[in-house]
Design a protein around this motif. Sequence first.
Motif, short mmCIF file in Angstrom:
data_model
loop_
_atom_site.label_atom_id
_atom_site.label_comp_id
_atom_site.label_asym_id
_atom_site.label_seq_id
_atom_site.Cartn_x
_atom_site.Cartn_y
_atom_site.Cartn_z
N ASP A 96 2.66 -12.85 1.28
CA ASP A 96 2.89 -11.57 0.56
C ASP A 96 3.72 -10.60 1.40
O ASP A 96 3.89 -9.44 1.03
CB ASP A 96 1.56 -10.94 0.12
CG ASP A 96 0.76 -10.43 1.31
OD1 ASP A 96 1.36 -10.15 2.36
OD2 ASP A 96 -0.47 -10.34 1.21
N GLY A 97 4.25 -11.06 2.54
CA GLY A 97 5.18 -10.21 3.29
C GLY A 97 4.51 -9.30 4.30
O GLY A 97 5.18 -8.57 5.03
N SER A 98 3.16 -9.33 4.37
CA SER A 98 2.48 -8.44 5.34
C SER A 98 2.85 -8.83 6.76
O SER A 98 3.06 -7.96 7.62
CB SER A 98 0.96 -8.58 5.18
OG SER A 98 0.59 -8.24 3.87
N HIS A 112 6.44 -4.03 12.50
CA HIS A 112 6.77 -2.63 12.79
C HIS A 112 5.51 -1.77 12.82
O HIS A 112 5.56 -0.56 12.67
CB HIS A 112 7.75 -2.11 11.73
CG HIS A 112 8.99 -2.96 11.65
ND1 HIS A 112 9.89 -3.03 12.67
CD2 HIS A 112 9.42 -3.83 10.71
CE1 HIS A 112 10.86 -3.88 12.35
NE2 HIS A 112 10.59 -4.39 11.17
N ALA A 157 15.74 -6.01 12.00
CA ALA A 157 14.30 -5.69 12.09
C ALA A 157 13.64 -6.45 13.24
O ALA A 157 12.48 -6.22 13.54
CB ALA A 157 13.61 -6.08 10.77
N LEU A 177 13.15 -9.76 13.38
CA LEU A 177 12.29 -10.86 12.93
C LEU A 177 13.00 -12.19 13.04
O LEU A 177 12.46 -13.22 12.69
CB LEU A 177 11.90 -10.63 11.45
CG LEU A 177 10.91 -9.49 11.22
CD1 LEU A 177 10.91 -9.06 9.77
CD2 LEU A 177 9.51 -9.93 11.64
N MET A 206 10.59 2.13 12.55
CA MET A 206 11.35 1.48 11.48
C MET A 206 10.39 1.10 10.36
O MET A 206 9.22 0.79 10.63
CB MET A 206 11.88 0.18 12.08
CG MET A 206 13.24 -0.21 11.81
SD MET A 206 13.56 -1.78 12.64
CE MET A 206 14.22 -1.22 14.19
N PHE A 237 10.37 -1.59 7.12
CA PHE A 237 11.14 -2.69 6.52
C PHE A 237 10.45 -3.11 5.23
O PHE A 237 9.37 -3.71 5.26
CB PHE A 237 11.20 -3.86 7.52
CG PHE A 237 12.02 -5.04 7.05
CD1 PHE A 237 13.06 -4.87 6.15
CD2 PHE A 237 11.76 -6.32 7.53
CE1 PHE A 237 13.82 -5.95 5.72
CE2 PHE A 237 12.52 -7.41 7.11
CZ PHE A 237 13.56 -7.22 6.21
N THR A 261 10.58 -5.54 2.38
CA THR A 261 11.32 -6.75 2.00
C THR A 261 11.20 -6.92 0.49
O THR A 261 10.62 -6.10 -0.21
CB THR A 261 10.69 -7.98 2.69
OG1 THR A 261 9.43 -8.21 2.04
CG2 THR A 261 10.46 -7.70 4.16
N LEU A 282 9.31 -8.90 -0.75
CA LEU A 282 7.87 -9.11 -0.99
C LEU A 282 7.16 -7.76 -0.83
O LEU A 282 7.59 -6.93 -0.03
CB LEU A 282 7.31 -10.11 0.04
CG LEU A 282 7.94 -11.51 0.02
CD1 LEU A 282 7.50 -12.29 1.25
CD2 LEU A 282 7.53 -12.24 -1.25
N ALA A 322 3.94 -6.91 0.16
CA ALA A 322 2.91 -6.71 1.21
C ALA A 322 1.72 -5.94 0.67
O ALA A 322 1.26 -4.98 1.28
CB ALA A 322 3.53 -5.95 2.39
N ILE A 323 1.22 -6.36 -0.48
CA ILE A 323 0.07 -5.68 -1.09
C ILE A 323 -0.99 -6.73 -1.38
O ILE A 323 -0.68 -7.83 -1.82
CB ILE A 323 0.49 -5.01 -2.42
CG1 ILE A 323 1.42 -3.82 -2.13
CG2 ILE A 323 -0.73 -4.54 -3.20
CD1 ILE A 323 1.97 -3.21 -3.41
N ARG A 347 5.07 3.27 0.37
CA ARG A 347 4.78 3.24 1.82
C ARG A 347 5.78 4.08 2.59
O ARG A 347 5.50 4.59 3.68
CB ARG A 347 4.86 1.79 2.34
CG ARG A 347 3.68 0.93 2.01
CD ARG A 347 3.81 -0.44 2.65
NE ARG A 347 4.92 -1.20 2.07
CZ ARG A 347 5.49 -2.23 2.70
NH1 ARG A 347 5.13 -2.54 3.91
NH2 ARG A 347 6.45 -2.93 2.12
N LEU A 388 14.78 0.02 6.43
CA LEU A 388 15.49 -1.22 6.09
C LEU A 388 14.94 -1.68 4.74
O LEU A 388 13.75 -1.96 4.63
CB LEU A 388 15.24 -2.31 7.15
CG LEU A 388 15.57 -1.94 8.60
CD1 LEU A 388 15.09 -3.02 9.57
CD2 LEU A 388 17.08 -1.75 8.75
#
Lengths: 51, 256, 221, 214
Positions: free
Chosen positions: C77-79, C85, D58, D60, D85, D87, D89, D91, D93-94, D150, D160
């Motif tokens: 999920d991109g976490s 960061h 970033a 990565l 920073m 970032f 993406t 996705l 991230a939840i 966020r 980014l």
Amino acid sequence: MIDLGPHATFIIAAYAIVSLVTIGLVGVTISNVFRQARRLERLEAERKTGA
Amino acid sequence: MTDQSETISSNWFSQLAHPGMFMRWSAYLIWPLGLLSIVLFAVGLWFAFFHSPADYQMGETVRIMYVHVPNAWLSQFCYGLMAVSAVGTLVWRHPMADVSMKAAAPLGAAFTAMALVTGSLWGRPTWGTFWEWDGRMTSTLILFLIYLGLIALWRTFEDQLRAAKVVAVLTLVGAVNIPIIKFSVDWWNTLHQPSTFFRADGPKAPASIITPLLTMTLAFTVLFLLLHLLRMRTEVTKRKADRLEHLKIARQQKGA
Amino acid sequence: MRAFWALLVRDLKSASRAGGSLTTLLAFYLSLGVILPIAIGPDKPLLASLGPALIWTGVLLSSLLGLDRIFVADHEDGSLAAFRHSRLSLSTISFVKLIVHWLTTALPLIVLTPVMGVLLTIDLQTLLSVMLTLLLGTPAIAALSLVAAALSVSLKRGAVIAPILVMPLAIPAVIFGVGAAKPLLGAGQAETALLYLSAMSLVFVAFAPFAAALALRLSQE
Amino acid sequence: MNPSAKFPQITLNIKGLQCKRGERTVLAGLDLFAGSGTFVAIRGPNGAGKSTFLMAVAGLLPFSGEVSIALADWDYDEHPLHEQMLFVTHLNAIKPELTVRENLGFWADMVDGSRDRIGDALNAAGIGQLADVPAGAMSKGQQRRCSLARLLIADKPIWLLDEPTSALDKSGDKWIAGLISDQVRRGGLVLAATHRPIVPDDDINIFNLDLEPV
């Protein structure tokens, strides 16, 4: 063959298996060498004609 | 983050091991190693069968030792080589290190398997059973499982370049755990079998056994180095061919 | 520190909310407790003597079940990318994941072990010593699982391979665990086994986050 | 740092950036110089390396060449650079099983943002009334807005954004454009990769970076 005593079968079996696996390893390794070499030649030839 | 740049170090060591250079100088080693290993095997086998007496305790079955001990030694030596290559991949970013690691893994597994088979064939007349949960044999079996895990991890990755570094981490984790496993298995062994009157590698071997044992071990080690070299050369050729294949696919996509 | 607790609480909350994996874990453990006695047969003294060994094997196999979930959820999920960061370094994040993995995997299994004890007709004394060894030994297994999960996070078929990587490395933990729980040569040997077990857990837990962080960084490339 | 204070002077200097994904070279020798108060719009067809470029900046992804980011008189020990920073993406991230408030609260703690700005952030994102709904129950567009919210709960000089407007409707595009304009006006630096062009306010200094597939 010299007398290998009562457990001759196990001794012979051990050497047979080891030589089988070793020769197999050598065979596979060498055949891979040629297989990849031929594959590279084929692709390089294609690149020259195709490019 | 600031000025993070990766420059390829160009000291002689990595120059020597640059794939192109490696292919050139390793070609000269193939025949010498091949001939040396054939000679060593001939001498070793002659000693093993015709020129050494039966052991006063083991009898004729000591001859199985002449193929068991070299393989057991190689299963450890090969993992040591892989651990060094893993450090080479992760720490020194050596261009050929992951090729060496990948080439060695299947060989290591094969030698470990042979060590296990010859060990159990030796065990049958001596201990009366094909498999005796003896400390050394159990450790060798666990080492075999670790080899399988490494080979499985290699094969699960599609992108071999990324695979190299991740497998290197697992190789080092394995290397750290092997002494712990050995120690715990030996401890476990004394737990269940207070004393086996007969350790797998036998009492101090008399001179007449040492010569065939040493020759055979040398023969197998030279063979391993040869096979490892050949497999590394194959891997380099394969990666060159893969790159050309990628280009061909990319060209075809652009063309289509 | 604020971020440390935030991640710990978040992972525990999401683990408890999406409770599916917890129930499958306990169901698997219990089914082992059923299958093994059936396979061995209802011979009570035999089962009792095999008790600690069966429980340890059951805990090891069950904890290998959900082990690839440790990083995959955050990877997908991109976490994981966003953590780059955050205030936490990758090794601290791995350490939190190790704690969460132990709390959501090993602890429930230990809590359920008395039920296994009943099924295997183990006396109370042995049951308590088994649970003690599990308490001291499972951190080592969780640490190994963490590294294996990190190694296989970006693999499509990673879930299948991770347990195979952990199994051989977890053997010392099983040896000392069962050795401590069922001392053959008397109490002295149980003490030494307990000491080895705890030492191993401490060392593995100390090193695993760094190895996992390295593996994560490498497999993200 | 209150939400409208100015950011320190930023300098981003990229020289000869090269990235490979497996066998394929994706970026071959890219240069970029950008400072505070700039919106860098990264454009290009699929496979041109937009995401790869953002991931390299970033930190990565390994790359060769040079990426240097500097903040004027900045205490890097106290506030490390990689924490300055954000970032986002493609996705989100939840965690679907957690509520929107819990998700944003978690990210506020992770990036040293402030929890009490969550309410305003959600209102700005247009999902103010969904604060206590499990994130999984929301639509793709609403989840995207939650993820982008966020950006509002912490003050970070560099953004980014990879396809920020994906799954958003017209009003979402306008919201993003406004968001970026405010950030740039505060002296922030925004690098955004997009398919649909983002049109910020006219006083915003835009730099178009067009990438070509290698």
